[in-house]
Design an enzyme around this catalytic site. Structure first.
Site, PDB file in Angstrom:
ATOM      1  N   ARG A   1      -0.365   8.783   2.150  1.00  0.00           N
ATOM      2  CA  ARG A   1      -1.738   9.267   1.973  1.00  0.00           C
ATOM      3  C   ARG A   1      -1.859  10.786   1.960  1.00  0.00           C
ATOM      4  O   ARG A   1      -2.666  11.341   1.218  1.00  0.00           O
ATOM      5  CB  ARG A   1      -2.628   8.684   3.075  1.00  0.00           C
ATOM      6  CG  ARG A   1      -2.895   7.211   2.879  1.00  0.00           C
ATOM      7  CD  ARG A   1      -3.734   6.650   3.993  1.00  0.00           C
ATOM      8  NE  ARG A   1      -4.017   5.243   3.724  1.00  0.00           N
ATOM      9  CZ  ARG A   1      -4.659   4.453   4.567  1.00  0.00           C
ATOM     10  NH1 ARG A   1      -5.064   4.914   5.724  1.00  0.00           N
ATOM     11  NH2 ARG A   1      -4.884   3.191   4.255  1.00  0.00           N
TER      12      ARG A   1
ATOM     13  N   HIS B   1     -10.714  10.194   7.712  1.00  0.00           N
ATOM     14  CA  HIS B   1     -10.511   8.746   7.821  1.00  0.00           C
ATOM     15  C   HIS B   1      -9.910   8.299   9.151  1.00  0.00           C
ATOM     16  O   HIS B   1     -10.440   7.392   9.793  1.00  0.00           O
ATOM     17  CB  HIS B   1      -9.594   8.293   6.677  1.00  0.00           C
ATOM     18  CG  HIS B   1      -9.316   6.829   6.648  1.00  0.00           C
ATOM     19  ND1 HIS B   1     -10.331   5.887   6.549  1.00  0.00           N
ATOM     20  CD2 HIS B   1      -8.159   6.115   6.696  1.00  0.00           C
ATOM     21  CE1 HIS B   1      -9.796   4.667   6.544  1.00  0.00           C
ATOM     22  NE2 HIS B   1      -8.481   4.783   6.647  1.00  0.00           N
TER      23      HIS B   1
ATOM     24  N   HIS C   1      -8.543  10.044   3.935  1.00  0.00           N
ATOM     25  CA  HIS C   1      -8.246   8.991   2.958  1.00  0.00           C
ATOM     26  C   HIS C   1      -8.460   9.559   1.570  1.00  0.00           C
ATOM     27  O   HIS C   1      -9.502  10.157   1.284  1.00  0.00           O
ATOM     28  CB  HIS C   1      -9.151   7.774   3.178  1.00  0.00           C
ATOM     29  CG  HIS C   1      -8.597   6.534   2.542  1.00  0.00           C
ATOM     30  ND1 HIS C   1      -8.562   6.365   1.173  1.00  0.00           N
ATOM     31  CD2 HIS C   1      -8.035   5.424   3.071  1.00  0.00           C
ATOM     32  CE1 HIS C   1      -8.005   5.191   0.894  1.00  0.00           C
ATOM     33  NE2 HIS C   1      -7.673   4.609   2.029  1.00  0.00           N
TER      34      HIS C   1
ATOM     35  N   GLU D   1       0.851  -1.181   0.000  1.00  0.00           N
ATOM     36  CA  GLU D   1       0.000   0.000   0.000  1.00  0.00           C
ATOM     37  C   GLU D   1       0.892   1.238   0.000  1.00  0.00           C
ATOM     38  O   GLU D   1       2.115   1.148   0.090  1.00  0.00           O
ATOM     39  CB  GLU D   1      -0.944  -0.010   1.208  1.00  0.00           C
ATOM     40  CG  GLU D   1      -1.964  -1.143   1.149  1.00  0.00           C
ATOM     41  CD  GLU D   1      -2.979  -1.081   2.269  1.00  0.00           C
ATOM     42  OE1 GLU D   1      -2.923  -0.131   3.070  1.00  0.00           O
ATOM     43  OE2 GLU D   1      -3.830  -1.982   2.349  1.00  0.00           O
TER      44      GLU D   1
ATOM     45  N   ARG E   1      -0.318   8.747   9.431  1.00  0.00           N
ATOM     46  CA  ARG E   1      -0.217   7.294   9.608  1.00  0.00           C
ATOM     47  C   ARG E   1       0.158   6.602   8.304  1.00  0.00           C
ATOM     48  O   ARG E   1      -0.401   6.878   7.247  1.00  0.00           O
ATOM     49  CB  ARG E   1      -1.563   6.742  10.097  1.00  0.00           C
ATOM     50  CG  ARG E   1      -1.621   5.224  10.180  1.00  0.00           C
ATOM     51  CD  ARG E   1      -2.973   4.770  10.699  1.00  0.00           C
ATOM     52  NE  ARG E   1      -4.037   5.044   9.764  1.00  0.00           N
ATOM     53  CZ  ARG E   1      -4.535   4.163   8.898  1.00  0.00           C
ATOM     54  NH1 ARG E   1      -4.036   2.945   8.833  1.00  0.00           N
ATOM     55  NH2 ARG E   1      -5.533   4.493   8.098  1.00  0.00           N
TER      56      ARG E   1
END
Length: 847
Positions: free
Chosen positions: A301, A362, A252, A132, A397
């Site tokens: 992100r 998110h 997100h 990811e 994160r």
């Protein structure tokens, strides 16, 4: 008209019932249920009570699609996972906390599998690993294609239901009870049910664990479920606990766009879709991430979310697209069945259409400040999972670290509570009277709070927008009618409390970092903002304290700090090394020779030049030395990169600035650069000697005090790999441990019993010791001072059941013979403890 203060206690009826527990866990996601199960294992006689706002299977965990990040691939390392996490956290991760996460994570994941969680495997039965955003390795395990959270929740719920753990469902936690000494003594809660536990009650317990999840419902559009109203953070604030870094809310980047007027929980399009090859495009089909970041669509992100918002502003669009049409129908149905079904539900066929997406709230990287054992600033109160700020996420994160954090820190909290109960250091559990001012917010304010937050405090923020939100939130405190205590008014009060703290922090942090993006301060500012904002709630309102990161300051240039972090090095450690060198080198008078011979205003340029062929390592460290010792007056331009081979006469770096500073900093910069480059050069010679055999060269702990991280980095620059960083990373049973324990098997069992799940390596010096430790489950065997023939025999005997390392008595001339036996590693202590320095000099050009 006086505006009421933010309530320090929720107005509620007196508890009509009371229950006793040894530990009360508030929340039923991965953090809460793992903790409850672990504590029940540690103390089977204890009464463990789980309180959950909905049913046991509800909460944020079950919505997690992507997976859990953990180092399971033999080619991956905790150091690489740590590095990826630190990069995503943009300078604000607590490195010690991240090290705990990445080293203890694999064992915690195996514990989850042992508890019944079933993850996707390949045809050979091995766990499937995907990637990811922000990860440079495939290390994400998943279940049901894109239903990881649902499978984790199922397994944990099933385990809890088969245990003696007591559960209270449909219960909204209200406030913390404290004893006379200010320790946690339980909670008040409201149960939406029937029978003796109906309405407001109390749970008395000397240990209270908040595992309440996130606060996404503070925004109008979020991926969080409706129960995520920030109850844990709000309770902690009212209890006087410190809350840290609330401004870092992760949006997100790829949430299914359902229209401008869509509110509430929005369907998430997992980052794993991009991990499998989907790309972001605009309405014209242009791939706009290619020129934004080296990882393109797999960038962290915050970077992707910002890029999407920028593109939306540039094109005037209200959404972008995620294109995965090339997957084909079979892959969509098998790898991402949940997302495929959700898209079809909303009239989108991802097999034939790009998916409309836009960022939405998110994950909260900040939360209740907690240490490495989950302890908050209120004794007896713990925080775990998204509600906590342990420091592992920093300003942003890293994908799929959240479920891992819940697993790892749940284990640590359970152990800490158990230890404190056993030694009698917990409180009495008897609650004292609470005379703090109470209050409630009109529940009709909830959509107004969410609307203001989404307009002025979401992905795009500025002083103007945040000030408008702050004013609106203050106005929301006032209501013309009496507000009755009920679930809706309690939740609205929690949302207002959390929103007020978040906006206060976001207004204060005048920079852009990670998931906090200020349009009026678009750059990261380490000089002023390399630190944390701690918020507490008092009778006077919110108070805020700036705490420098690690309580330290550095004079390293920002680009050097970034490069060090990307290399897996802590800038604080490098700064400490540089300062120690400066303290040794320069006493009170200063560099007396330079002071006597060089005018104060003289400037010059100097070249750092290789005097011999070799591999360079430590250029960022050397640049940091020039900057640190000159207090930023020297600037450097590098000509080569770490890991490159250089030849005699090559200019490695050019440094410009005050001549006195150049000569004062010279020795420290060159000491480090020549030493690290010598290690890299020797490592490359060993790597070249075994090239093509499949064996890898790695180091040991034979390093100089204070230089271990740097010396091991130099080994990587030379093409080698690192073994243990410390005595805590993995267990390594050596001959003296065997003697002390009475045998190698006895030593193995002792370590396994004391630290279940920790990787265990065993050093053996005889062939007959191998089979017994294999039978015990050794994952890695170190063959100490074996001859080449004995190594070949050991390789045949083990037959792939464990990794093998050859160590002791190795010399470069026989390295290839050793490697060709089939061992996995050659451990060469000489790489770090006796590598000759590479000759490098500083040549002053002169005026």
């Amino acid at each position: 008209m006086a505006i009421p203060a933010i309530p320090q206690r929720l107005t509620a009826p007196a508890p009509g019932w009371t229950v006793e527990a040894d530990v009360v866990v508030v929340g039923s996601g991965i953090a809460g249920l793992t903790l409850a199960l672990r504590y029940a294992d540690l103390d089977p006689e204890a009464k463990v009570l789980v309180v959950t706002k909905d049913v046991l299977s509800s909460g944020s965990t079950r919505w997690a699609q992507g997976g859990i990040a953990a180092v399971l691939d033999p080619q991956d390392t905790p150091a690489e996972h740590l590095s990826d996490t630190l990069i995503a956290g943009v300078g604000l991760c607590d490195e010690e906390a991240v090290r705990v996460l990445v080293t203890e994570g694999p064992a915690a994941l195996r514990g989850l599998i042992a508890a019944g969680a079933r993850f996707d495997t390949d045809d050979s039965g091995e766990l499937q690993l995907t990637r990811e955003g922000g990860h440079r390795r495939n290390r994400i395990v998943h279940a049901g294609g894109d239903a990881t959270g649902a499978e984790v929740q199922r397994a944990l719920v099933q385990a809890v239901q088969g245990s003696a753990i007591e559960v209270i469902e449909h219960a909204l936690v209200l406030d913390l009870l404290k004893d006379a000494a200010g320790r946690a003594a339980g909670v008040t809660l409201h149960v939406m049910g029937e029978g003796e536990r109906d309405g407001v009650g109390a749970v008395r317990a000397a240990a209270v664990v908040l595992a309440t999840g996130g606060m996404g419902q503070v925004y109008a559009a979020t991926t969080n479920p409706v129960v995520s109203t920030g109850d844990g953070v709000a309770l902690a604030l009212r209890a006087g606990a410190v809350v840290r870094d609330l401004e870092f809310v992760q949006f997100h980047p790829t949430v299914l766009w359902l229209g401008d007027d869509s509110t509430g929980q929005q369907p998430l399009i997992s980052e794993a879709v991009r991990g499998e090859g989907a790309v972001l495009i605009d309405a014209d089909g242009v791939r706009f991430m290619k020129d934004v970041h080296e990882l393109a669509d797999l960038a962290p992100r915050d970077i992707v979310a910002k890029a999407i918002m920028r593109r939306m502003r540039e094109t005037g669009a209200d959404h972008m697209y995620l294109d995965a049409r090339h997957f084909g129908e079979e892959k969509w149905r098998t790898r991402f069945p949940t997302i495929h079904a959700v898209c079809r539900e909303h009239g989108i066929d991802p097999v034939t259409q790009p998916i409309p997406i836009a960022p939405a709230a998110h994950y909260a990287s900040g939360g209740v400040r907690a240490d490495l054992h989950g302890r908050t600033s209120v004794p007896g109160l713990y925080a775990c999972g998204e509600v906590a700020c342990t420091g592992v996420h920093g300003a942003n994160r890293l994908a799929s670290n959240s479920l891992l954090e819940g697993l790892v820190f749940a284990e640590r909290i359970a152990a800490d509570i158990h230890g404190r109960r056993r030694d009698g250091s917990e409180g009495s559990g008897e609650p004292a009277a609470d005379d703090r001012p109470g209050g409630l917010i009109d529940p009709r304010a909830r959509p107004r709070i969410q609307g203001h937050m989404s307009r002025g405090a979401s992905v795009l923020r500025s002083q103007e927008s945040l000030t408008e939100v702050a004013k609106a939130l203050v106005s929301t405190r006032w209501t013309p009618v009496a507000v009755e205590p009920c679930t809706e008014s309690w939740e609205a009060t929690n949302l207002l409390t959390v929103a007020s703290a978040l906006v206060a922090a976001a207004r204060n942090r005048e920079e852009t970092r990670g998931s906090h993006w200020r349009e009026d301060f678009p750059e990261r500012n380490d000089a002023w903002w390399l630190g944390h904002l701690d918020v507490t709630l008092t009778t006077e309102g919110m108070t805020m304290t700036y705490v420098p990161h690690g309580q330290r300051a550095t004079t390293l240039p920002p680009q050097v700090e970034t490069e060090l972090v990307e290399a897996g090095l802590d800038p604080a450690v490098v700064t400490a090394v540089l300062q120690a060198a400066a303290d040794e080198d320069v006493q009170a008078p200063g560099d007396v020779t330079s002071l006597a011979t060089i005018p104060a205003d003289q400037t010059d340029t100097a070249d750092v030049v290789a005097r011999a062929d070799g591999v360079v390592a430590g250029l960022a460290v050397a640049e940091g030395a020039f900057s640190h010792l000159s207090r930023g007056r020297l600037t450097a331009e590098r000509r080569v990169k770490d890991g490159e081979r250089v030849t005699k006469g090559d200019v490695l770096m050019t440094v410009t600035g005050p001549t006195r500073d150049l000569l004062t900093a010279e020795r420290t910069a060159l000491n480090l650069l020549t030493h690290l480059s010598g290690i890299a050069t020797l490592t490359q010679r060993w790597v070249q000697a075994v090239e093509g055999t499949g064996a890898r060269i790695r180091d040991s702990r034979k390093t100089l005090p204070g230089l271990r991280a740097l010396e091991k980095y130099a080994v990587r620059c030379g093409g080698g790999v690192n073994h243990r960083m410390s005595l805590s990373d993995a267990a390594l049973i050596k001959d003296n441990h065997v003697v002390a324990a009475g045998g190698v098997v006895e030593a193995f069992r002792a370590v396994r019993d004391a630290y279940p799940g920790l990787p265990i390596e065993v050093e053996v010096d005889r062939i007959d010791q191998i089979e017994p430790v294999l039978a015990e489950g050794a994952e890695e065997i170190l063959l100490d001072n074996f001859t080449v023939d004995e190594l070949a025999l050991a390789v045949r005997l083990v037959d792939g059941r464990a990794r093998l390392e050859s160590s002791g008595g190795l010399i470069l001339e026989s390295a290839r013979d050793v490697a060709e036996t089939g061992v996995d590693y050659l451990a060469v202590g000489a790489l770090t403890h006796s590598a000759p320095a590479l000759d490098i000099a500083l040549d002053l050009r002169g005026n």
